[in-house]
Design a protein around this motif. Structure first.
Motif, short mmCIF file in Angstrom:
data_model
loop_
_atom_site.label_atom_id
_atom_site.label_comp_id
_atom_site.label_asym_id
_atom_site.label_seq_id
_atom_site.Cartn_x
_atom_site.Cartn_y
_atom_site.Cartn_z
N VAL A 179 -5.97 -43.26 26.40
CA VAL A 179 -6.92 -43.56 27.64
C VAL A 179 -7.11 -42.13 28.34
O VAL A 179 -8.08 -41.83 28.79
N SER A 180 -5.70 -41.33 28.58
CA SER A 180 -5.80 -40.22 29.28
C SER A 180 -6.64 -39.35 28.36
O SER A 180 -7.56 -38.50 29.07
N GLY A 181 -6.64 -39.23 27.19
CA GLY A 181 -7.50 -38.24 26.35
C GLY A 181 -8.95 -38.79 26.41
O GLY A 181 -9.95 -37.99 26.68
N ALA A 182 -9.37 -40.05 26.38
CA ALA A 182 -10.67 -40.56 26.30
C ALA A 182 -11.51 -40.29 27.60
O ALA A 182 -12.45 -40.15 27.51
N THR A 183 -10.71 -40.35 28.72
CA THR A 183 -10.94 -40.56 29.92
C THR A 183 -11.32 -38.92 30.33
O THR A 183 -11.47 -38.62 31.80
N ALA A 184 -10.81 -37.95 29.60
CA ALA A 184 -10.59 -36.43 29.93
C ALA A 184 -9.77 -36.40 31.42
O ALA A 184 -9.89 -35.73 31.93
N THR A 185 -8.45 -37.16 31.37
CA THR A 185 -7.66 -37.24 32.50
C THR A 185 -6.83 -36.25 32.34
O THR A 185 -6.53 -35.24 33.31
N GLY A 186 -6.07 -36.27 31.25
CA GLY A 186 -5.22 -35.19 30.98
C GLY A 186 -3.49 -35.55 31.44
O GLY A 186 -2.49 -34.53 31.24
N SER A 187 -3.24 -36.65 31.70
CA SER A 187 -1.86 -36.97 32.01
C SER A 187 -1.23 -37.48 30.51
O SER A 187 -2.13 -37.83 29.82
N THR A 188 0.07 -37.13 30.65
CA THR A 188 0.58 -37.22 29.34
C THR A 188 2.02 -37.77 29.41
O THR A 188 2.55 -37.52 30.24
N VAL A 189 2.30 -38.40 28.27
CA VAL A 189 4.00 -39.13 28.13
C VAL A 189 4.49 -38.04 27.17
O VAL A 189 5.73 -38.45 26.96
N LEU A 190 3.93 -37.12 26.42
CA LEU A 190 4.51 -36.21 25.66
C LEU A 190 5.18 -35.12 26.00
O LEU A 190 4.79 -34.57 26.85
N THR A 191 6.49 -34.75 25.47
CA THR A 191 7.20 -33.47 25.46
C THR A 191 7.07 -32.76 24.12
O THR A 191 6.94 -33.47 23.12
N GLY A 192 7.73 -31.50 24.22
CA GLY A 192 7.61 -30.96 22.96
C GLY A 192 6.58 -30.58 22.26
O GLY A 192 6.39 -30.59 20.99
N LEU A 193 5.46 -30.35 23.07
CA LEU A 193 3.95 -29.95 22.46
C LEU A 193 4.22 -28.73 21.40
O LEU A 193 3.49 -28.57 20.45
N ASP A 194 5.02 -27.88 21.89
CA ASP A 194 5.10 -26.75 21.08
C ASP A 194 5.45 -26.59 19.52
O ASP A 194 5.16 -25.88 18.90
N THR A 195 6.16 -27.82 19.51
CA THR A 195 6.67 -27.97 18.09
C THR A 195 5.85 -29.32 17.65
O THR A 195 6.51 -29.82 16.26
N MET A 196 5.00 -29.82 18.23
CA MET A 196 4.55 -31.03 17.78
C MET A 196 3.56 -30.89 16.30
O MET A 196 2.93 -29.69 16.30
N PRO A 197 3.49 -31.98 15.61
CA PRO A 197 2.38 -31.64 14.54
C PRO A 197 0.96 -31.26 15.09
O PRO A 197 0.48 -31.77 15.95
N PRO A 198 0.32 -30.31 14.21
CA PRO A 198 -0.93 -29.89 14.72
C PRO A 198 -2.05 -30.94 14.66
O PRO A 198 -2.95 -30.68 15.66
N GLY A 199 -1.77 -31.81 13.78
CA GLY A 199 -2.96 -32.89 13.90
C GLY A 199 -3.01 -33.78 14.93
O GLY A 199 -3.93 -34.03 15.62
N ILE A 200 -1.86 -33.96 15.73
CA ILE A 200 -1.91 -34.87 17.00
C ILE A 200 -2.25 -33.94 17.99
O ILE A 200 -3.11 -34.52 18.80
N LEU A 201 -2.10 -32.82 18.16
CA LEU A 201 -2.53 -32.01 19.22
C LEU A 201 -4.02 -31.82 18.96
O LEU A 201 -4.69 -31.73 20.11
N LEU A 202 -4.44 -31.57 17.85
CA LEU A 202 -5.97 -31.58 17.89
C LEU A 202 -6.62 -32.76 18.03
O LEU A 202 -7.81 -32.74 18.65
N TRP A 203 -6.08 -33.91 17.76
CA TRP A 203 -6.57 -35.32 18.09
C TRP A 203 -6.66 -35.47 19.36
O TRP A 203 -7.66 -36.04 20.03
N ARG A 204 -5.81 -35.06 20.28
CA ARG A 204 -5.75 -35.23 21.62
C ARG A 204 -6.77 -34.38 22.18
O ARG A 204 -7.65 -34.72 23.05
N SER A 205 -7.12 -33.18 21.72
CA SER A 205 -8.06 -32.24 22.23
C SER A 205 -9.44 -32.87 21.84
O SER A 205 -10.48 -32.89 22.65
N MET A 206 -9.55 -33.50 20.81
CA MET A 206 -10.88 -34.15 20.29
C MET A 206 -11.18 -35.27 21.14
O MET A 206 -12.47 -35.35 21.70
N LEU A 207 -10.34 -35.90 21.36
CA LEU A 207 -10.42 -37.15 22.25
C LEU A 207 -11.08 -36.80 23.85
O LEU A 207 -11.90 -37.17 24.32
N GLN A 208 -10.53 -35.69 24.35
CA GLN A 208 -11.11 -35.21 25.56
C GLN A 208 -12.42 -34.61 25.43
O GLN A 208 -13.13 -34.81 26.34
#
Length: 480
Positions: free
Chosen positions: A104-133
């Protein structure tokens, strides 16, 4: 009516499922096992949506106001629910509440997150978050125009309900206008990515941050957000494009296609730029006078912080919670301001603040001159009484809902600062809140799952301008 709305949502979900293959291919390229998650999610959502679309297929629906409201709400719920599937089944092992909140945070372009460790996160998840926004920033209804014509449903009415844009369209055909919006949006995203890469970002970071900048979303690929990038040019590129994204897309189209600079003389554009500049300079001077940060050193950080919050992008370049109490108060005010109507930003938006000022001014003058006839104006335009009434109703509803959400979040065990700033940042689609938990260096992960469901609903309320959702709660809406 419900059957046709479900059909439209199913067709949209099918298209969204195909988009899941993009981050899946990225994970496959980087030899990350999460490619299987995206592939299976695409197959599941695509297959289910195809079955539902076939089962609910019928003749063209009778387009009415009720049907339009229902479709808009169902599209956003479908978007959020389908987008949560890859999060739920990824190697991140998120709970259902966390997966839905992130989606929902991605779809509504809010930007709140529950995730940590973004620097080592799978690239697909990072890209999916950006695509949703990026998709959500543009507006799911505008993208739905690529689907609705095949269903013989017009798109103009849907866009008016889903968007706060009140400009006269520069083209007679709405489809031409919609394609122009998409073209401008995509072109600005590409240009932003190129400039980010020029400033020193990696290609992957540049693409992701360009999408979330133009969407006024704020998702980053690093836990430190823009503080990870030390080049001041990177910060100023972000500032410029955050401001561009906060301008009305109609004005950008008129500039790009017809070289009409006069489109930016609109009163809301001038007011938006003025109060953003005023707050940025005020914060810079206060930080200098309080010996928190020298003016020359803190100017970029102050401008970046104010622009990020006012435009509801929500990037962080510094932990402003450590500056001083004045900064915290200013950020709280900036959270509800917003950009221009018809932009990718959230918040209450400049047009409504202009109308509120006009109504207050007229009321005060009426006390002095009871028999005088005065109008509320925005620049050279006179604001109709009905628009004034709706605007005042919006303000009352916004702060009433903020109070209700604050109480509900506090009931889950959150402290007062977290509850208040969390409710405001959700309804304004800003992203970070205040305090040590959900502040600029924190995240929403530590909150109770019930609080995350409440705030996710708040984000949807804010993105759909409140009344689009609340109208479904009226018994009159469901009465024949």
């Amino acid at each position: 009516m419900l059957r046709s709305a479900v059909h439209v949502s199913a067709v949209f979900a099918f298209y969204l499922a195909t988009m899941m293959l993009i981050p899946g291919l990225v994970d496959l390229y980087y030899d990350n096992e999460d490619w299987k998650v995206f592939a299976s999610s695409a197959a599941m959502i695509g297959g289910l949506s195809a079955l539902v679309a076939v089962a609910t297929r019928s003749g063209p629906p009778v387009v009415s106001t009720r049907f339009t409201f229902l479709v808009v709400n169902m599209l956003w719920l479908t978007f959020s629910a389908a987008a949560a599937v890859p999060f739920a089944f990824s190697t991140l092992q998120l709970s259902l509440a966390d997966a839905f909140f992130e989606a929902v945070s991605g779809a509504t372009a809010t930007g709140s997150t529950v995730l940590t460790g973004l620097d080592t996160m799978p690239p697909g998840i990072l890209l999916w978050r950006s695509m949703l926004q990026w998709i959500g920033g543009l507006g799911v209804i505008v993208l739905g125009l690529f689907i609705l014509p095949f269903l013989k449903i017009g798109g103009s009415t849907f866009f008016k309900i889903e968007s706060s844009d009140r400009y006269d369209r520069p083209f007679a055909r709405f489809s031409t206008y919609a394609y122009s919006v998409v073209g401008i949006y995509a072109s600005l995203t590409v240009l932003c990515a190129i400039l980010y890469a020029w400033s020193g970002m990696s290609g992957f970071d540049a693409i992701n941050h360009a999408m979330t900048t133009l969407a006024s979303g704020g998702f980053s690929t690093h836990d430190r957000s823009f503080a990870y990038f030390t080049n001041p040019w990177t910060h100023w590129i972000a500032i410029v494009f955050m401001l561009i994204a906060a301008l009305p897309f109609t004005a950008l189209i008129l500039l790009a296609l017809r070289a009409r600079f006069d489109a930016f003389r609109d009163n809301q554009v001038l007011v938006f730029l003025c109060y953003t500049l005023f707050l940025a300079v005020l914060l810079s001077m206060q930080l200098d006078l309080s010996d928190t940060i020298a003016f020359r050193e803190g100017f970029t950080s102050a401008v970046f912080t104010v622009v990020a919050i006012v435009t509801t992008t929500g990037y962080a370049v510094d932990n402003y919670m450590q500056w001083n109490a004045f900064t915290v108060a200013l950020i709280l005010v900036a959270t509800v301001l917003g950009g221009c109507a018809g932009s990718t930003t959230g918040g209450i938006k400049t047009t409504r603040w202009i109308i509120l000022y006009g109504v207050i001014k007229r009321s005060l003058e009426t006390f002095i001159y009871p028999h005088a006839i005065r109008t509320v104006r925005s620049g050279s335009l006179s604001i109709p009484d009905q628009t004034q009434y709706v605007t005042m109703m919006y303000f009352g509803t916004f702060f009433l809902l903020a109070g209700i959400i604050t109480v509900l979040v506090a009931m889950t065990g959150a402290d007062l600062v977290t509850a208040v700033s969390g409710s405001l940042t959700a309804l304004s689609n800003v992203g970070p809140g205040l305090g040590p938990v959900i502040g600029p260096v924190g995240n929403f992960g530590p909150l109770e799952e019930s609080a995350k469901w409440i705030l996710a609903f708040g984000m949807l309320l804010g993105r759909l301008e409140l009344f689009t959702v609340l109208v479904l709660l009226s018994p009159a809406f469901w009465r024949d």
